[in-house]
Design an enzyme around this catalytic site. Structure first.
Site, PDB file in Angstrom:
ATOM      1  N   LYS A   1      -5.840  -2.669  -7.252  1.00  0.00           N
ATOM      2  CA  LYS A   1      -6.180  -1.981  -5.995  1.00  0.00           C
ATOM      3  C   LYS A   1      -7.313  -0.990  -6.283  1.00  0.00           C
ATOM      4  O   LYS A   1      -8.000  -1.108  -7.280  1.00  0.00           O
ATOM      5  CB  LYS A   1      -4.942  -1.287  -5.423  1.00  0.00           C
ATOM      6  CG  LYS A   1      -3.875  -2.267  -4.941  1.00  0.00           C
ATOM      7  CD  LYS A   1      -4.330  -3.039  -3.729  1.00  0.00           C
ATOM      8  CE  LYS A   1      -3.333  -4.076  -3.278  1.00  0.00           C
ATOM      9  NZ  LYS A   1      -3.884  -4.980  -2.269  1.00  0.00           N
TER      10      LYS A   1
ATOM     11  N   ASP B   1       0.816  -1.217   0.000  1.00  0.00           N
ATOM     12  CA  ASP B   1       0.000   0.000   0.000  1.00  0.00           C
ATOM     13  C   ASP B   1       0.853   1.274   0.000  1.00  0.00           C
ATOM     14  O   ASP B   1       0.331   2.373  -0.202  1.00  0.00           O
ATOM     15  CB  ASP B   1      -0.935   0.028   1.218  1.00  0.00           C
ATOM     16  CG  ASP B   1      -2.025  -1.037   1.116  1.00  0.00           C
ATOM     17  OD1 ASP B   1      -2.262  -1.548   0.000  1.00  0.00           O
ATOM     18  OD2 ASP B   1      -2.642  -1.360   2.152  1.00  0.00           O
TER      19      ASP B   1
HETATM   20  C1  S3P Z   1      -5.488  -5.514   3.466  1.00  0.00           C
HETATM   21  C2  S3P Z   1      -4.707  -6.282   2.681  1.00  0.00           C
HETATM   22  C3  S3P Z   1      -4.012  -5.813   1.481  1.00  0.00           C
HETATM   23  C4  S3P Z   1      -3.959  -4.288   1.418  1.00  0.00           C
HETATM   24  C5  S3P Z   1      -5.276  -3.672   1.764  1.00  0.00           C
HETATM   25  C6  S3P Z   1      -5.704  -4.079   3.169  1.00  0.00           C
HETATM   26  C7  S3P Z   1      -6.129  -6.118   4.654  1.00  0.00           C
HETATM   27  O1  S3P Z   1      -4.672  -6.288   0.328  1.00  0.00           O
HETATM   28  O2  S3P Z   1      -3.555  -3.868   0.139  1.00  0.00           O
HETATM   29  O3  S3P Z   1      -5.186  -2.253   1.710  1.00  0.00           O
HETATM   30  O4  S3P Z   1      -6.614  -5.374   5.535  1.00  0.00           O
HETATM   31  O5  S3P Z   1      -6.165  -7.341   4.739  1.00  0.00           O
HETATM   32  P1  S3P Z   1      -4.430  -7.793  -0.219  1.00  0.00           P
HETATM   33  O6  S3P Z   1      -4.731  -8.665   0.906  1.00  0.00           O
HETATM   34  O7  S3P Z   1      -5.371  -7.983  -1.357  1.00  0.00           O
HETATM   35  O8  S3P Z   1      -3.010  -7.798  -0.666  1.00  0.00           O
END
Ligand code: S3P
Length: 428
Positions: free
Chosen positions: A341, A314
């Site tokens: 994203k 992120d």
């Molecule tokens: C998150 C996981 C991440 C991240 C998102 C929040 C979470 O995504 O990019 O902003 O809270 O589990 P991914 O699990 O798809 O990588």
């Protein structure tokens, strides 16, 4: 919004509670057996979406500012929602909650805003269906809305994730709590582990061995109190601005220093940033500490690929801003996930950086950034993406020409008070 250049940042700032941990605190407290108190929770719209989803399944949640009292209904106590559940812009909400909905003895539909309905859901539909869930989605079960006919007799599975994703891992873990036998999940690279940590904090039977997580069926979740640490993803905009404005000196209090999230600090240190951690301790199962940042004159470029990517996924937008100011060529690779994203963050960053006079090259899973100090002024599209908006805001503070941003309303998704808190540190 027109962003004026700043001379330096000075002072102390508190960052709101971590968005990922707040989601999990709301989810587990809703499913717990009694009254839970959550303190310092994240106040972004994404977290509010999770609160509303559980309210619409009969959970009483009373939030006053950053404190919340949740009357848990028990793991089997959710009620069939009478209308479509709205996850808003939040991928975490739709993916993790779908794991829970898969195991309920009722029907539900969950969807979100115009950005969320374009985000891939097959990654959860596939494993949850293997467990016995009935899920239908748009375009052959690929996109929201998701219609879920719960099945109270889910089976445990052994599942290998093809991408490192905490949202997918957590979705399967939630369903795994309701399954009839052990569920095992393996990731190619470890993603953020907040679900595992809160499960351990609540004595839920979970075993973590490297990149494999196992969960046994769960009968009940105890009520609990939890203080959410500050969000390192939100802090990263202050860390980079404080680094790039050379006379800066800031302290960011009580930030989550979970190792699965601190890749940004490792990269900035390798670039020559002056960052120190103080007061490091553990609170409610998560590492927390203060971050002290002093500005520096020059930064070296960076190369990131492979295992570090999930640890800073992120923060790549704001890191690409640091790369634009560095002395040399920075490379980001193996970050395919950025394409799916809140916006295609590779395209969003490249477009803005180009407008501002930075030479950039697109890679299938990343980008090459030629650092410079010869910027142009310009108006940047933020693509309705909160992290793109805050990244280019920081660019504007640190370049001598400022920047114009088309729309910054997306900032409310993770950090509604971002501009005020930045303002409190800025010396113009
Ligand atoms: C998150 C996981 C991440 C991240 C998102 C929040 C979470 O995504 O990019 O902003 O809270 O589990 P991914 O699990 O798809 O990588």
């Amino acid at each position: 919004m027109k962003v004026q250049p700043a001379k330096y940042l000075k002072g102390e700032v508190k960052i709101p509670g971590d968005k990922s941990i707040t989601h999990r605190a709301i989810i587990f407290s809703s499913l717990s057996d009694g009254k839970c108190n959550i303190e310092n929770m994240g106040l972004g719209q994404d977290n509010i979406s999770t609160i509303n989803v559980f309210r619409n399944m009969g959970v009483r949640i009373n939030r006053v500012k950053d404190k919340c009292v949740v009357d848990g209904v028990g793991i089997h106590g959710l009620k069939e929602p009478i209308n479509i559940l709205d996850a808003g812009n939040s991928g975490t909400t739709i993916r993790i909650v779908s794991g829970i909905l898969s195991a309920q003895s009722f029907f539900s539909v969950i969807t979100g805003d115009k950005y969320l309905v374009k985000r891939p859901m097959k990654r959860i539909v596939e494993p949850l269906s293997m467990m016995g869930a009935y899920i239908i989605g748009r375009e052959k079960n690929s996109f929201p809305p998701l219609a879920i006919l719960g099945n109270s007799k889910l089976k445990g599975i052994n599942y290998n994730l093809t991408v490192a994703s905490a949202q997918v891992k957590s979705s399967i873990l939630m369903a795994g709590m309701y399954a009839d036998s052990e569920t095992t999940i393996s990731e190619p690279v470890k993603s953020r582990d907040h679900t595992e940590r809160i499960m351990k904090y609540l004595n839920i039977p979970i075993k973590v061995e490297g990149t494999t997580v196992k969960i046994d069926p769960v009968n009940k979740i105890p009520s609990f109190n939890l203080k959410v640490p500050g969000d390192i993803s939100s802090a990263s905009f202050f860390i980079v601005a404080g680094t790039l404005l050379k006379d800066s000196m800031i302290t960011i209090k009580n930030v989550s220093l979970n190792e699965t999230r601190t890749g940004i600090i490792d990269v900035l240190l390798s670039m020559g940033a002056n960052i120190k951690l103080e007061n490091v301790r553990e609170e409610c199962g998560e590492p927390v500490g203060d971050i002290i940042v002093k500005g520096v004159e020059y930064l070296k470029p960076f190369e990131i690929r492979g295992e570090i990517i999930p640890r800073l996924i992120d923060e790549i937008p704001i890191l690409s801003i640091a790369g634009a100011f560095a002395d040399g060529i920075s490379i980001i690779d193996d970050a395919h996930e950025l394409r799916v994203k809140e916006s295609d963050r590779i395209k969003s960053m490249l477009e803005g950086l180009k407008i501002l006079g930075v030479k950039v090259e697109e890679l299938p899973a990343g980008m090459i950034i030629h650092g410079t100090r010869n910027f142009k002024s310009g108006k940047v599209n933020t693509f309705g993406d909160h992290r793109i908006a805050m990244s280019f805001f920081v660019f504007g503070l640190c370049s001598n020409l400022g920047v114009e941003l088309d729309d910054v309303s997306s900032v409310k998704i993770s950090f509604p008070d971002f501009f005020n808190r930045m303002e409190s540190l800025i010396n113009a």
